[in-house]
Design a protein around this motif. Structure first.
Motif, PDB file in Angstrom:
ATOM      1  N   THR A  87      40.142  24.695  28.398  1.00  0.00           N
ATOM      2  CA  THR A  87      40.263  23.231  28.447  1.00  0.00           C
ATOM      3  C   THR A  87      41.720  22.822  28.585  1.00  0.00           C
ATOM      4  O   THR A  87      42.052  21.936  29.386  1.00  0.00           O
ATOM      5  CB  THR A  87      39.654  22.604  27.180  1.00  0.00           C
ATOM      6  N   SER A 131      41.527  26.688  22.415  1.00  0.00           N
ATOM      7  CA  SER A 131      40.796  26.094  23.553  1.00  0.00           C
ATOM      8  C   SER A 131      41.579  26.344  24.839  1.00  0.00           C
ATOM      9  O   SER A 131      42.039  25.404  25.509  1.00  0.00           O
ATOM     10  CB  SER A 131      40.602  24.588  23.334  1.00  0.00           C
ATOM     11  N   GLU A 141      34.046  23.968  25.663  1.00  0.00           N
ATOM     12  CA  GLU A 141      34.874  25.179  25.708  1.00  0.00           C
ATOM     13  C   GLU A 141      33.984  26.404  25.490  1.00  0.00           C
ATOM     14  O   GLU A 141      33.300  26.511  24.467  1.00  0.00           O
ATOM     15  CB  GLU A 141      35.960  25.126  24.636  1.00  0.00           C
TER      16      GLU A 141
END
Length: 231
Positions: free
Chosen positions: A98, A95, A210
Motif C-alpha cells: 500500500t 503495509s 493489504e
C-alpha cells in the motif's frame, strides 16, 4: 455493493501496482487476478485510475488520522519527531505494498484532475506535521538544522525505505529498526534522543486490502532491474 469483491479487487490492485507499476497493469490483469471478466471489474470500479485514486486517498487519510492519535499529548518537538519517525517507519514496514503505491504512483493520476489535487492536499497535510515539528525545534533552540526541507526529506526517505527491505524474519525486529531510526533522526537534528513509550501498533492505519503475505512479496520489477544493473 459486493463488499467481498471490492476488497478482492483492491487487494489485487495493490499487489499488481506495487509489483509491476500502475502503467504496466491492465484491467485484464486485475480481472485475471480476481477471477472476473473485464466487465465484472467495471461493475465494481468505474476505471483503473479511479481505483488507484481511491487507494491513494484512503491510504493518505489513514496515515493522517493515525498520526493524529500517535501525536496526541506529545508537545516537545523531539518527542513529536521521534513519534513521526517511528510511526512512518512502522506503517511502511507493515503495509509495504500500500505504501509503495501511495509513495510512487502520484505521477499516474491525471494532472489537474480533482483526484490528483485531493491526494496532493492529503500528502501535504501529513507532511505539515513533520514541517511543524522541525520548525518548532529550531525556534525553541533544541534542533540545529542547516536546511529544514532537506532534513525532512532525508528523514522521511529513511522511514519510507522500509517498504522495500524490511522483513519480519530479518536480522532486526521492527522495534529495533524504529529505535535505531529515532537515534539517527535525532542525531541529524543534533538533539538528545527522548524517552518515549513504545508505539502502540493498534494506532497505525488499518489497510484491509493489504495482502497478509505482503512483507514477503518480491520487490517491484523496476527495483529488481535496477539491482541487476548495479551488479
Amino acid at each position: 455493493m459486493d463488499v467481498d469483491a471490492q476488497l478482492r479487487i483492491r487487494t489485487a490492485a495493490v499487489r499488481l501496482f506495487a509489483r509491476h507499476g500502475y502503467a504496466a497493469t491492465s484491467i485484464r490483469d486485475l480481472a485475471r487476478a480476481v477471477n472476473l471478466t473485464n466487465a465484472g471489474i467495471y461493475h465494481h470500479v468505474p476505471s483503473k485510475e479511479a481505483l488507484l485514486a481511491d487507494l491513494m486517498r484512503a491510504g493518505h487519510q489513514g496515515l493522517i488520522d493515525s498520526t493524529g492519535h500517535v501525536l496526541a499529548g506529545a508537545a516537545r518537538p523531539a518527542d513529536r519527531l521521534a513519534l513521526l519517525i517511528t510511526s512512518l517507519t512502522a506503517v511502511h514496514a507493515l503495509s509495504p505494498l500500500t505504501t509503495r503505491v501511495m509513495d510512487g504512483e502520484l505521477r499516474s493520476l491525471t494532472p489537474g484532475s480533482p483526484a490528483r489535487t485531493e491526494v496532493i492536499a492529503l500528502r501535504d497535510a501529513y507532511e505539515s506535521r513533520w514541517k511543524s515539528a522541525l520548525a518548532d525545534g529550531v525556534a525553541e533552540g533544541v534542533f540545529r538544522i542547516a536546511d529544514q526541507k532537506l532534513t525532512r526529506l532525508a528523514l522521511m526517505s529513511m522511514c519510507t525505505g522500509t517498504s522495500e527491505w524490511y522483513r519480519p524474519d530479518g536480522d532486526s525486529t521492527l522495534e529495533q529498526v524504529c529505535a535505531e531510526f529515532v537515534t539517527i533522526g535525532l542525531a541529524a537534528v543534533r538533539a538528545a534522543v527522548p524517552v518515549v513509550a513504545p508505539l502502540d501498533l493498534r494506532l497505525l492505519p488499518d489497510f484491509p486490502w493489504e495482502p497478509p503475505d505482503a512483507q514477503h512479496d518480491p520487490r517491484p520489477d523496476e527495483e529488481r532491474r535496477r539491482h541487476v544493473r548495479r551488479a
